[in-house]
Design a protein around this motif. Structure first.
Motif, PDB file in Angstrom:
ATOM      1  N   THR A   1      61.079   1.301  -0.387  1.00  0.00           N
ATOM      2  CA  THR A   1      59.704   1.529  -0.854  1.00  0.00           C
ATOM      3  C   THR A   1      58.664   0.573  -0.285  1.00  0.00           C
ATOM      4  O   THR A   1      57.484   0.893  -0.274  1.00  0.00           O
TER       5      THR A   1
ATOM      6  N   SER B   1      52.807   7.961  -9.425  1.00  0.00           N
ATOM      7  CA  SER B   1      52.407   8.828  -8.315  1.00  0.00           C
ATOM      8  C   SER B   1      51.886   7.937  -7.188  1.00  0.00           C
ATOM      9  O   SER B   1      51.497   6.794  -7.416  1.00  0.00           O
ATOM     10  N   PRO B   2      51.870   8.442  -5.950  1.00  0.00           N
ATOM     11  CA  PRO B   2      51.481   7.603  -4.806  1.00  0.00           C
ATOM     12  C   PRO B   2      49.969   7.467  -4.653  1.00  0.00           C
ATOM     13  O   PRO B   2      49.199   8.277  -5.175  1.00  0.00           O
TER      14      PRO B   2
ATOM     15  N   ASP C   1      55.693  14.803  -2.967  1.00  0.00           N
ATOM     16  CA  ASP C   1      56.685  13.734  -2.932  1.00  0.00           C
ATOM     17  C   ASP C   1      57.578  13.803  -1.694  1.00  0.00           C
ATOM     18  O   ASP C   1      58.134  12.791  -1.271  1.00  0.00           O
ATOM     19  N   GLU C   2      57.727  14.988  -1.111  1.00  0.00           N
ATOM     20  CA  GLU C   2      58.574  15.124   0.065  1.00  0.00           C
ATOM     21  C   GLU C   2      58.074  14.256   1.213  1.00  0.00           C
ATOM     22  O   GLU C   2      58.861  13.742   2.002  1.00  0.00           O
TER      23      GLU C   2
ATOM     24  N   ALA D   1      60.243  16.238  -8.952  1.00  0.00           N
ATOM     25  CA  ALA D   1      59.563  15.974  -7.690  1.00  0.00           C
ATOM     26  C   ALA D   1      58.727  17.173  -7.267  1.00  0.00           C
ATOM     27  O   ALA D   1      59.147  18.330  -7.408  1.00  0.00           O
ATOM     28  N   GLU D   2      57.544  16.888  -6.758  1.00  0.00           N
ATOM     29  CA  GLU D   2      56.637  17.933  -6.302  1.00  0.00           C
ATOM     30  C   GLU D   2      56.607  17.946  -4.777  1.00  0.00           C
ATOM     31  O   GLU D   2      57.185  17.083  -4.115  1.00  0.00           O
TER      32      GLU D   2
ATOM     33  N   THR E   1      63.861  16.084  -3.812  1.00  0.00           N
ATOM     34  CA  THR E   1      63.604  14.665  -3.536  1.00  0.00           C
ATOM     35  C   THR E   1      64.012  13.807  -4.734  1.00  0.00           C
ATOM     36  O   THR E   1      63.597  14.072  -5.868  1.00  0.00           O
TER      37      THR E   1
ATOM     38  N   TYR F   1      56.283   3.460  -6.286  1.00  0.00           N
ATOM     39  CA  TYR F   1      55.020   4.017  -5.797  1.00  0.00           C
ATOM     40  C   TYR F   1      53.858   3.038  -5.960  1.00  0.00           C
ATOM     41  O   TYR F   1      52.701   3.411  -5.777  1.00  0.00           O
TER      42      TYR F   1
ATOM     43  N   ALA G   1      55.394  11.753   0.538  1.00  0.00           N
ATOM     44  CA  ALA G   1      54.972  10.464  -0.017  1.00  0.00           C
ATOM     45  C   ALA G   1      56.147   9.530  -0.261  1.00  0.00           C
ATOM     46  O   ALA G   1      56.009   8.311  -0.150  1.00  0.00           O
ATOM     47  N   TYR G   2      57.316  10.090  -0.600  1.00  0.00           N
ATOM     48  CA  TYR G   2      58.504   9.267  -0.876  1.00  0.00           C
ATOM     49  C   TYR G   2      59.373   9.154   0.382  1.00  0.00           C
ATOM     50  O   TYR G   2      60.593   9.158   0.326  1.00  0.00           O
TER      51      TYR G   2
ATOM     52  N   LEU H   1      63.388  11.169  -6.834  1.00  0.00           N
ATOM     53  CA  LEU H   1      62.478  10.149  -7.349  1.00  0.00           C
ATOM     54  C   LEU H   1      63.250   9.169  -8.238  1.00  0.00           C
ATOM     55  O   LEU H   1      64.283   9.514  -8.807  1.00  0.00           O
TER      56      LEU H   1
END
Length: 419
Positions: free
Chosen positions: A214, A34-35, A195-196, A191-192, A181, A409, A198-199, A183
């Motif tokens: 990344t 996770s980020p 993540d939209e 993906a949550e 997304t 991440y 954060a990624y 991942l």
């Protein structure tokens, strides 16, 4: 091989490198799933003058050389994981890798209407017995039927034709509404919403990647503002990251590994800005930016040798840098590529590169690298080793011993080779 000094390895053709010499033990608990929030509070390992120190990304401007030029990859990650269900209710994943066709203009592709064809991975493909799979999505208050049909088989993927109705909606909007997304595969979760964002880098612009660049995830608008205030230049170019970036090296020697191709979009404006700053310390943010700049050199170098070279021959193949004489200075190569693009009456060049950067490679443009910590036995780790030599081992050992977070991440590093 294991008894050879690193200097001897570097004198070998990279085809003969054994990937087992570029491995380390990566425990699962060292991988970031996770980020970090805020993203510029990620840890930053500094490798300068052969010494290791530490800070966080928020302060990175304090550690860069005077008049440094940072080159970022402004590609934008698309929601390339699409889920359908068959007539029995079983879920089938279609992972879109890249559009099918030659000389793809990604900007134009995402404006296409009615139908498109992509190269895709398909999860649980044995469950796909129907001619078409379909799903209904809602887009700006309109119900849209999206259908997928397998129209071809490749060595390790499929050709999938997507069509939708109403058909007057650009494919970019269809994918954004229907997809998830993408991942990295080692992150075993769906993906949550977080993540939209954060990624995705804060400077992402041009749609096309199915994996994030990344190294750029750690940068905030506040950090970019610091660069402006301290006289550090920021340049932005585009390389669309494919799923091949996660492709493991399964062969014992690199000669048997097929390097994945990725699309560059090189604009005249970018080349002119790069040329104007070519004498300053150029530091790439990520391995994709590194591959872009070094590919630019080799394309220009080919044009110097063959001024009438055609588009098909301009593509950088895997081993070209090791088997072609470097006759040009960076300035000459960039100028040659600029002239070639202008002669096509275009303002940009969209083209593939398969360049592999491994020990033995001599960097032509790049002087330093900002990057994450990469998987063992990966081509990304080979690139790091090409830049800083065998010191990658002590850097990775330090990171493992001091609770750095690894992979996409995870935390990162500023790597400046010894003078």
């Amino acid at each position: 091989m294991k008894n050879l000094r690193f200097s001897e390895i570097c004198r070998m053709h990279p085809k003969h490198l054994k990937i087992e010499d570029f491995t380390y033990d990566l425990p699962a608990e060292k991988i970031a799933y996770s980020p970090v929030n805020p993203r510029d509070h990620s840890k930053l390992l500094l490798f300068q003058d052969g010494k290791i120190s530490e800070d966080i990304y928020r302060n990175i401007s304090q550690h860069l050389p005077d008049n440094a030029v940072l080159v970022f990859n402004n590609t934008k990650v698309v929601k390339s994981r699409l889920f359908f269900t068959n007539e029995n209710g079983a879920k089938i994943e279609v992972f879109c890798l890249e559009p099918h066709g030659e000389a793809i203009d990604y900007g134009q592709h995402f404006l296409e209407q009615n139908s498109v064809t992509w190269i895709c991975f398909i999860g649980k493909v044995s469950r796909w017995r129907e001619k078409e799979l379909s799903k209904t999505i809602e887009l700006e208050g309109v119900e849209v039927k999206l259908s997928a049909e397998i129209v071809g088989k490749l060595d390790d993927a499929y050709l999938v034709k997507f069509s939708w109705s109403p058909g007057d909606i650009p494919f970019g909007k269809i994918m954004d509404a229907a997809g998830v997304t993408p991942l990295p595969p080692y992150i075993k979760r769906v993906a949550e919403k977080v993540d939209e964002d954060a990624y995705q880098t804060v400077y992402s612009e041009n749609e096309g990647s199915v994996a994030a660049p990344t190294a750029g995830l750690h940068f905030t608008k506040r950090v970019l503002k610091d660069f402006e205030e301290t006289g550090i230049s920021s340049l932005f170019t585009t390389l669309h990251v494919g799923a091949g970036t996660f492709k493991p090296v399964k062969s014992e020697v690199m000669e048997d590994h097929i390097m994945h191709a990725e699309y560059l979009n090189i604009t005249i404006d970018f080349l002119e800005n790069l040329l104007a700053k070519i004498q300053q310390p150029i530091i790439t943010v990520g391995t994709t930016s590194t591959r872009t700049l070094e590919s630019i050199y080799w394309m220009g170098n080919q044009i110097v040798q063959r001024p009438n070279i055609n588009y098909e021959d301009l593509k950088i193949t895997q081993w070209l840098p090791y088997e072609t004489e470097a006759v040009s200075t960076p300035e000459e190569a960039i100028n040659a590529l600029l002239t070639w693009i202008k002669n096509t009456q275009q303002n940009h060049l969209s083209i593939e590169t398969e360049i592999i950067i491994a020990p033995g490679y001599e960097f032509k443009i790049v002087k330093g690298l900002i990057t994450n910590f990469h998987q063992p036995q990966s081509t990304l780790l080979l690139l790091v080793s090409a830049l800083i030599g065998n010191d990658w081992k002590k850097i990775y050992s330090h990171a493992l011993d001091n609770n750095y977070r690894f992979l996409s991440y995870g935390d990162g590093s500023l790597l400046m080779p010894k003078n």
